[in-house]
Design a protein around this motif. Sequence first.
Motif, PDB file in Angstrom:
ATOM      1  N   VAL A  30       3.632   6.095  -5.736  1.00 57.86           N
ATOM      2  CA  VAL A  30       3.674   6.267  -7.083  1.00 57.86           C
ATOM      3  C   VAL A  30       2.538   6.977  -7.612  1.00 57.86           C
ATOM      4  O   VAL A  30       2.755   7.713  -8.395  1.00 57.86           O
ATOM      5  CB  VAL A  30       3.633   4.901  -7.574  1.00 57.86           C
ATOM      6  N   PHE A  31       1.233   7.001  -6.891  1.00 59.33           N
ATOM      7  CA  PHE A  31      -0.013   7.474  -7.337  1.00 59.33           C
ATOM      8  C   PHE A  31      -0.084   9.056  -6.542  1.00 59.33           C
ATOM      9  O   PHE A  31      -1.167   9.803  -6.922  1.00 59.33           O
ATOM     10  CB  PHE A  31      -1.258   6.803  -7.226  1.00 59.33           C
ATOM     11  N   LEU A  32       1.014   9.290  -5.668  1.00 62.52           N
ATOM     12  CA  LEU A  32       0.618  10.457  -5.034  1.00 62.52           C
ATOM     13  C   LEU A  32       0.622  11.883  -5.801  1.00 62.52           C
ATOM     14  O   LEU A  32      -0.174  12.572  -5.511  1.00 62.52           O
ATOM     15  CB  LEU A  32       1.898  10.607  -3.963  1.00 62.52           C
ATOM     16  N   PRO A  33       1.334  11.902  -6.927  1.00 59.03           N
ATOM     17  CA  PRO A  33       1.196  13.322  -7.457  1.00 59.03           C
ATOM     18  C   PRO A  33      -0.182  13.394  -8.282  1.00 59.03           C
ATOM     19  O   PRO A  33      -0.325  14.514  -8.537  1.00 59.03           O
ATOM     20  CB  PRO A  33       2.230  13.061  -8.692  1.00 59.03           C
ATOM     21  N   PHE A  34      -0.836  12.425  -8.416  1.00 59.61           N
ATOM     22  CA  PHE A  34      -2.073  12.366  -9.088  1.00 59.61           C
ATOM     23  C   PHE A  34      -3.126  12.773  -8.041  1.00 59.61           C
ATOM     24  O   PHE A  34      -4.238  13.327  -8.360  1.00 59.61           O
ATOM     25  CB  PHE A  34      -2.485  11.210  -9.918  1.00 59.61           C
ATOM     26  N   LEU A  35      -2.923  12.505  -6.571  1.00 65.35           N
ATOM     27  CA  LEU A  35      -3.683  12.779  -5.613  1.00 65.35           C
ATOM     28  C   LEU A  35      -3.567  14.370  -4.990  1.00 65.35           C
ATOM     29  O   LEU A  35      -4.563  14.767  -4.542  1.00 65.35           O
ATOM     30  CB  LEU A  35      -3.571  11.777  -4.539  1.00 65.35           C
ATOM     31  N   VAL A  36      -2.572  15.024  -5.071  1.00 70.99           N
ATOM     32  CA  VAL A  36      -2.334  16.293  -4.523  1.00 70.99           C
ATOM     33  C   VAL A  36      -2.858  17.163  -5.338  1.00 70.99           C
ATOM     34  O   VAL A  36      -2.925  17.092  -6.683  1.00 70.99           O
ATOM     35  CB  VAL A  36      -0.825  16.554  -4.076  1.00 70.99           C
ATOM     36  N   PRO A  37      -3.218  18.375  -4.752  1.00 70.49           N
ATOM     37  CA  PRO A  37      -3.986  19.492  -5.659  1.00 70.49           C
ATOM     38  C   PRO A  37      -2.924  20.245  -6.615  1.00 70.49           C
ATOM     39  O   PRO A  37      -1.718  20.106  -6.194  1.00 70.49           O
ATOM     40  CB  PRO A  37      -4.547  20.450  -4.728  1.00 70.49           C
ATOM     41  N   THR A  67       9.337   8.779   2.024  1.00 73.16           N
ATOM     42  CA  THR A  67       8.663   8.328   3.403  1.00 73.16           C
ATOM     43  C   THR A  67       8.135   7.210   3.049  1.00 73.16           C
ATOM     44  O   THR A  67       8.065   6.173   3.816  1.00 73.16           O
ATOM     45  CB  THR A  67       7.908   9.448   4.054  1.00 73.16           C
ATOM     46  N   LEU A  68       7.033   7.240   2.037  1.00 70.20           N
ATOM     47  CA  LEU A  68       6.127   6.216   1.734  1.00 70.20           C
ATOM     48  C   LEU A  68       6.855   4.928   1.084  1.00 70.20           C
ATOM     49  O   LEU A  68       6.622   3.801   1.214  1.00 70.20           O
ATOM     50  CB  LEU A  68       5.223   6.609   0.717  1.00 70.20           C
ATOM     51  N   LEU A  69       8.272   5.205   0.435  1.00 72.17           N
ATOM     52  CA  LEU A  69       8.935   4.430   0.023  1.00 72.17           C
ATOM     53  C   LEU A  69      10.081   3.587   1.010  1.00 72.17           C
ATOM     54  O   LEU A  69      10.450   2.505   0.701  1.00 72.17           O
ATOM     55  CB  LEU A  69       9.812   4.689  -1.173  1.00 72.17           C
ATOM     56  N   SER A  70      10.122   4.129   2.081  1.00 75.44           N
ATOM     57  CA  SER A  70      11.026   3.491   3.150  1.00 75.44           C
ATOM     58  C   SER A  70      10.923   2.419   3.327  1.00 75.44           C
ATOM     59  O   SER A  70      11.744   1.457   3.761  1.00 75.44           O
ATOM     60  CB  SER A  70      11.407   4.574   4.156  1.00 75.44           C
ATOM     61  N   PRO A  83       0.642  -1.292  -0.013  1.00 81.25           N
ATOM     62  CA  PRO A  83      -0.011   0.054   0.149  1.00 81.25           C
ATOM     63  C   PRO A  83       0.747   1.302   0.044  1.00 81.25           C
ATOM     64  O   PRO A  83       0.502   2.424  -0.725  1.00 81.25           O
ATOM     65  CB  PRO A  83      -0.847  -0.096   1.131  1.00 81.25           C
ATOM     66  N   ALA A  84       2.002   1.304   0.731  1.00 78.52           N
ATOM     67  CA  ALA A  84       2.909   2.219   0.689  1.00 78.52           C
ATOM     68  C   ALA A  84       3.411   2.614  -0.561  1.00 78.52           C
ATOM     69  O   ALA A  84       3.466   3.913  -0.954  1.00 78.52           O
ATOM     70  CB  ALA A  84       3.844   2.365   1.852  1.00 78.52           C
ATOM     71  N   THR A  85       3.939   1.785  -1.307  1.00 81.82           N
ATOM     72  CA  THR A  85       4.390   1.870  -2.413  1.00 81.82           C
ATOM     73  C   THR A  85       3.577   2.455  -3.439  1.00 81.82           C
ATOM     74  O   THR A  85       4.034   3.348  -4.399  1.00 81.82           O
ATOM     75  CB  THR A  85       5.238   0.444  -3.030  1.00 81.82           C
ATOM     76  N   ALA A  86       2.377   1.759  -3.546  1.00 82.43           N
ATOM     77  CA  ALA A  86       1.467   2.167  -4.428  1.00 82.43           C
ATOM     78  C   ALA A  86       0.896   3.745  -4.221  1.00 82.43           C
ATOM     79  O   ALA A  86       0.819   4.263  -5.010  1.00 82.43           O
ATOM     80  CB  ALA A  86       0.229   1.243  -4.456  1.00 82.43           C
ATOM     81  N   ALA A  87       0.964   4.201  -2.910  1.00 85.79           N
ATOM     82  CA  ALA A  87       0.620   5.495  -2.699  1.00 85.79           C
ATOM     83  C   ALA A  87       1.684   6.446  -3.067  1.00 85.79           C
ATOM     84  O   ALA A  87       1.522   7.515  -3.478  1.00 85.79           O
ATOM     85  CB  ALA A  87       0.357   5.512  -1.056  1.00 85.79           C
TER      86      ALA A  87
END
Length: 147
Positions: A54-61, A75-78, A48-52
């Motif tokens: 990768v997709f984080l740039p699409f989720l932030v405004p 932090t999510l990849l650690s 879940p953290a790795t998927a989050a």
Amino acid sequence: MLSFSSLSAHTLCTASVGLCLAALLSGVALIIKQEQRTYVLLLLIVLPATAAAVFLPFLVPRPLPSFWVSAVQGTLLSPLLAVTPLVRLRNIPSTWTLTAQELGANGQMRLRFLWLPLLRKPLLLSLLLAFVLGLTGAVCLLKASLP
């Protein structure tokens, strides 16, 4: 539009944050002698953290604050970066440290002559993974910033 230098800076920032936190996690696991529990906890959150990440740039405004995005991605990849050394640490007999102590090796000598040679390949794999996933995050950041 993001330039090549900002994408490389994003990649380096993401990889640096991820590697530092992974080293911190592995170090804490070694100090408190809870490699097994830490390994199981990290395995639960790796996907879940790795998927989050990768997709984080699409989720932030929009407008994307790229420094904070890269820090959060790191932090999510650690957890993923910390799992590879912990796998190796799980398979090392605990008596090796005691044997090195009995032979007169202090903490610095044990780190240099015992732990670093044993962890060389997992650490290099974590380093490679950090840069590949940091580059993936930078490409996703580029795609998310396009209209």
